[in-house]
Design an enzyme around this catalytic site. Structure first.
Site, mmCIF file in Angstrom:
data_model
loop_
_atom_site.group_PDB
_atom_site.id
_atom_site.type_symbol
_atom_site.label_atom_id
_atom_site.label_comp_id
_atom_site.label_asym_id
_atom_site.label_seq_id
_atom_site.Cartn_x
_atom_site.Cartn_y
_atom_site.Cartn_z
ATOM 1 N N ARG A 184 2.585 -2.322 -12.673
ATOM 2 C CA ARG A 184 3.822 -2.792 -12.069
ATOM 3 C C ARG A 184 5.004 -2.001 -12.625
ATOM 4 O O ARG A 184 5.975 -1.748 -11.934
ATOM 5 C CB ARG A 184 4.011 -4.276 -12.353
ATOM 6 C CG ARG A 184 2.989 -5.154 -11.680
ATOM 7 C CD ARG A 184 3.308 -6.614 -11.898
ATOM 8 N NE ARG A 184 2.277 -7.466 -11.313
ATOM 9 C CZ ARG A 184 1.216 -7.907 -11.972
ATOM 10 N NH1 ARG A 184 1.047 -7.587 -13.232
ATOM 11 N NH2 ARG A 184 0.341 -8.679 -11.372
ATOM 12 N N ASP A 219 1.169 -16.193 -12.138
ATOM 13 C CA ASP A 219 0.214 -16.098 -13.254
ATOM 14 C C ASP A 219 -0.141 -17.498 -13.767
ATOM 15 O O ASP A 219 -1.298 -17.782 -14.094
ATOM 16 C CB ASP A 219 0.832 -15.259 -14.386
ATOM 17 C CG ASP A 219 1.471 -14.001 -13.841
ATOM 18 O OD1 ASP A 219 0.787 -12.985 -13.734
ATOM 19 O OD2 ASP A 219 2.662 -14.062 -13.470
ATOM 20 N N ARG A 269 -2.541 -19.094 -11.444
ATOM 21 C CA ARG A 269 -3.890 -18.542 -11.643
ATOM 22 C C ARG A 269 -4.546 -19.177 -12.872
ATOM 23 O O ARG A 269 -5.732 -19.522 -12.863
ATOM 24 C CB ARG A 269 -3.806 -17.018 -11.824
ATOM 25 C CG ARG A 269 -3.467 -16.297 -10.531
ATOM 26 C CD ARG A 269 -3.155 -14.823 -10.729
ATOM 27 N NE ARG A 269 -2.973 -14.154 -9.444
ATOM 28 C CZ ARG A 269 -2.294 -13.043 -9.262
ATOM 29 N NH1 ARG A 269 -1.709 -12.434 -10.277
ATOM 30 N NH2 ARG A 269 -2.194 -12.508 -8.068
ATOM 31 N N HIS A 302 5.655 -10.536 -16.189
ATOM 32 C CA HIS A 302 4.705 -10.629 -15.072
ATOM 33 C C HIS A 302 3.999 -9.270 -15.047
ATOM 34 O O HIS A 302 4.360 -8.364 -14.306
ATOM 35 C CB HIS A 302 5.432 -10.892 -13.751
ATOM 36 C CG HIS A 302 4.524 -10.794 -12.553
ATOM 37 N ND1 HIS A 302 3.419 -11.589 -12.403
ATOM 38 C CD2 HIS A 302 4.551 -9.973 -11.475
ATOM 39 C CE1 HIS A 302 2.806 -11.266 -11.268
ATOM 40 N NE2 HIS A 302 3.468 -10.282 -10.694
HETATM 41 N N1 LIG Z 1 6.233 -11.360 -8.159
HETATM 42 C C1 LIG Z 1 4.950 -11.432 -7.887
HETATM 43 O O1 LIG Z 1 4.229 -12.246 -8.483
HETATM 44 C C2 LIG Z 1 4.409 -10.517 -6.833
HETATM 45 C C3 LIG Z 1 3.115 -10.708 -6.296
HETATM 46 C C4 LIG Z 1 2.674 -9.827 -5.307
HETATM 47 C C5 LIG Z 1 3.468 -8.770 -4.908
HETATM 48 N N2 LIG Z 1 4.709 -8.600 -5.454
HETATM 49 C C6 LIG Z 1 5.605 -7.505 -5.089
HETATM 50 O O2 LIG Z 1 6.279 -7.808 -3.873
HETATM 51 C C7 LIG Z 1 6.743 -6.594 -3.295
HETATM 52 C C8 LIG Z 1 6.372 -6.551 -1.826
HETATM 53 O O3 LIG Z 1 4.961 -6.441 -1.692
HETATM 54 P P1 LIG Z 1 4.293 -6.347 -0.251
HETATM 55 O O4 LIG Z 1 2.827 -6.371 -0.458
HETATM 56 O O5 LIG Z 1 4.934 -7.324 0.673
HETATM 57 O O6 LIG Z 1 4.748 -4.879 0.177
HETATM 58 P P2 LIG Z 1 4.894 -4.317 1.654
HETATM 59 O O7 LIG Z 1 4.890 -2.830 1.538
HETATM 60 O O8 LIG Z 1 3.919 -4.992 2.554
HETATM 61 O O9 LIG Z 1 6.341 -4.804 2.085
HETATM 62 C C9 LIG Z 1 7.519 -4.285 1.573
HETATM 63 C C10 LIG Z 1 8.554 -4.382 2.647
HETATM 64 O O10 LIG Z 1 9.801 -3.953 2.096
HETATM 65 C C11 LIG Z 1 10.466 -3.245 3.114
HETATM 66 N N3 LIG Z 1 11.494 -2.393 2.511
HETATM 67 C C12 LIG Z 1 11.316 -1.288 1.738
HETATM 68 N N4 LIG Z 1 12.523 -0.793 1.380
HETATM 69 C C13 LIG Z 1 13.460 -1.607 1.930
HETATM 70 C C14 LIG Z 1 14.869 -1.623 1.922
HETATM 71 N N5 LIG Z 1 15.555 -0.691 1.274
HETATM 72 N N6 LIG Z 1 15.493 -2.596 2.590
HETATM 73 C C15 LIG Z 1 14.817 -3.549 3.268
HETATM 74 N N7 LIG Z 1 13.480 -3.588 3.318
HETATM 75 C C16 LIG Z 1 12.807 -2.618 2.660
HETATM 76 C C17 LIG Z 1 9.367 -2.455 3.822
HETATM 77 O O11 LIG Z 1 9.771 -2.001 5.107
HETATM 78 C C18 LIG Z 1 8.245 -3.477 3.856
HETATM 79 O O12 LIG Z 1 8.265 -4.247 5.038
HETATM 80 C C19 LIG Z 1 6.103 -5.476 -4.119
HETATM 81 O O13 LIG Z 1 7.040 -5.000 -5.059
HETATM 82 C C20 LIG Z 1 4.947 -6.174 -4.818
HETATM 83 O O14 LIG Z 1 4.545 -5.509 -6.003
HETATM 84 C C21 LIG Z 1 5.181 -9.468 -6.393
#
Ligand SMILES: NC(=O)c1ccc[n+]([C@@H]2O[C@H](COP(=O)([O-])OP(=O)(O)OC[C@H]3O[C@@H](n4cnc5c(N)ncnc54)[C@H](O)[C@@H]3O)[C@@H](O)[C@H]2O)c1
Length: 310
Positions: free
Chosen positions: A92, A152, A155, A179
């Site tokens: 991450r 987490d 989980r 995280h």
């Molecule tokens: N916090 C947590 O526990 C947790 C868990 C899972 C995933 N995540 C994180 O969530 C984030 C999203 O994951 P995902 O699987 O949905 O990714 P994804 O690629 O499916 O979606 C990301 C979206 O962001 C959009 N995007 C990118 N740049 C942008 C901008 N400047 N303005 C507006 N929109 C923009 C993209 O077009 C896309 O639709 C990632 O950083 C991932 O690591 C966090």
């Protein structure tokens, strides 16, 4: 109290996580108004149409629309799930510089709208990006919330539920810290109906469970490319706690200001959540080993912060 009234939610980033969160909000009838924003406008518009067709079977009415940053002006909560996702084999923290730059533009545009509500950040590395959101927005710390270790901890509780053949909702326990890889389970406080769990498990078994929690995301990403349902439910839970002024304790990403001896870092820690955001960070009584692990996790994050903000 100083916050925006109403229960409008704006979601920035309708990828796997964002769209799953929108679906969870709709299914649980958590807000009246949801606005979707994404760099990929077509994707967001498609999601709006698809979600709108589910409203007829939802528990309550919800106005779901495609929008722009101007729509943040009267939002109660802006949830950010936008950014580059974690790739197989990538930690991450590898994502950090990519997503901090994206956040400068997104959070800047949101604040230009006159937004005066609560930020909820899920994009990884979430602790660093919650800190970035707090810095860029200039909002008080209680109104910038990271998803922290909400996933987490879920989980952890799920695995302990399996271990003791008990519903995870009856298992009380927290993962705290980053995280990410330096997170730690607070074994000394984990319990089922007040009965401590730690003594019932061998050191080896506890280590296995901790590793399973820590590495769950890597495993899911290997299997299907991304994780999204678990975090979507966690984000929906935090949203509900805010909008319904619940005063519930959830493990979120909060700014530490002296709690457990640490400051100037966003990190996963149980906190009281209500309509003002983070009402209070809960000061945990940790044993020596847990204190050392938390200090290590804080160090990991602060080292990254130092690289970005000096
Ligand atoms: N916090 C947590 O526990 C947790 C868990 C899972 C995933 N995540 C994180 O969530 C984030 C999203 O994951 P995902 O699987 O949905 O990714 P994804 O690629 O499916 O979606 C990301 C979206 O962001 C959009 N995007 C990118 N740049 C942008 C901008 N400047 N303005 C507006 N929109 C923009 C993209 O077009 C896309 O639709 C990632 O950083 C991932 O690591 C966090």
């Amino acid at each position: 109290m100083n916050f925006t009234h109403g229960n409008k939610v704006v979601l920035v980033g309708t990828g796997a996580v964002g769209s799953s969160y929108a679906y969870a909000l709709m299914n649980q009838g958590i807000c009246d108004e949801l606005v979707l924003i994404d760099l990929n406008e077509e994707k967001a518009k498609g999601d709006v149409m698809d979600l709108d067709h589910g409203i007829v079977y939802a528990p309550s009415a919800m106005n779901i629309t495609f929008g722009t940053y101007a729509d943040c002006q009267d939002a109660a909560i802006v949830v950010i799930c936008a950014g580059a996702a974690q790739k197989p084999g990538e930690t991450r923290l590898d994502l950090v510089s990519k997503n901090v730059k994206i956040f400068e533009s997104i959070v800047g545009s949101i604040m230009e709208s006159g937004f005066n509500g609560i930020f909820l950040v899920a994009t990884n590395p979430v602790d660093i990006l919650a800190y970035a959101t707090w810095k860029i927005s200039g909002l008080p710390k209680e109104r910038v919330i990271g998803s922290g270790t909400v996933l987490d901890s879920a989980r952890f509780r799920y695995l302990l539920g399996e271990e003791f053949d008990t519903a995870p909702t009856s298992v009380h326990g927290y993962i705290i810290g980053e995280h990410g890889d330096s997170q730690l389970p607070v074994w000394s406080l984990a319990n089922i109906s007040g009965t401590p769990i730690a003594q019932k498990l061998t050191e080896e078994r506890k280590e296995e469970i901790s590793i399973q929690v820590r590495d769950a995301a890597y495993k899911i990403i290997e299997s299907k490319g991304a994780t999204y349902y678990g975090i979507a439910m966690g984000l929906a839970r935090i949203t509900r706690a805010i909008l319904r002024n619940e005063n519930v304790v959830l493990p979120v990403g909060a700014l530490l200001e002296g709690e457990n001896g640490h400051s100037d870092v966003y990190i996963g820690i149980p906190s009281v959540i209500n309509r003002t955001g983070i009402k209070k960070v809960v000061e945990l009584t940790l044993n020596q080993k847990e204190q050392e692990k938390l200090a290590n996790s804080v160090r990991t994050l602060r080292d990254i912060q130092a690289e970005i903000w000096t």
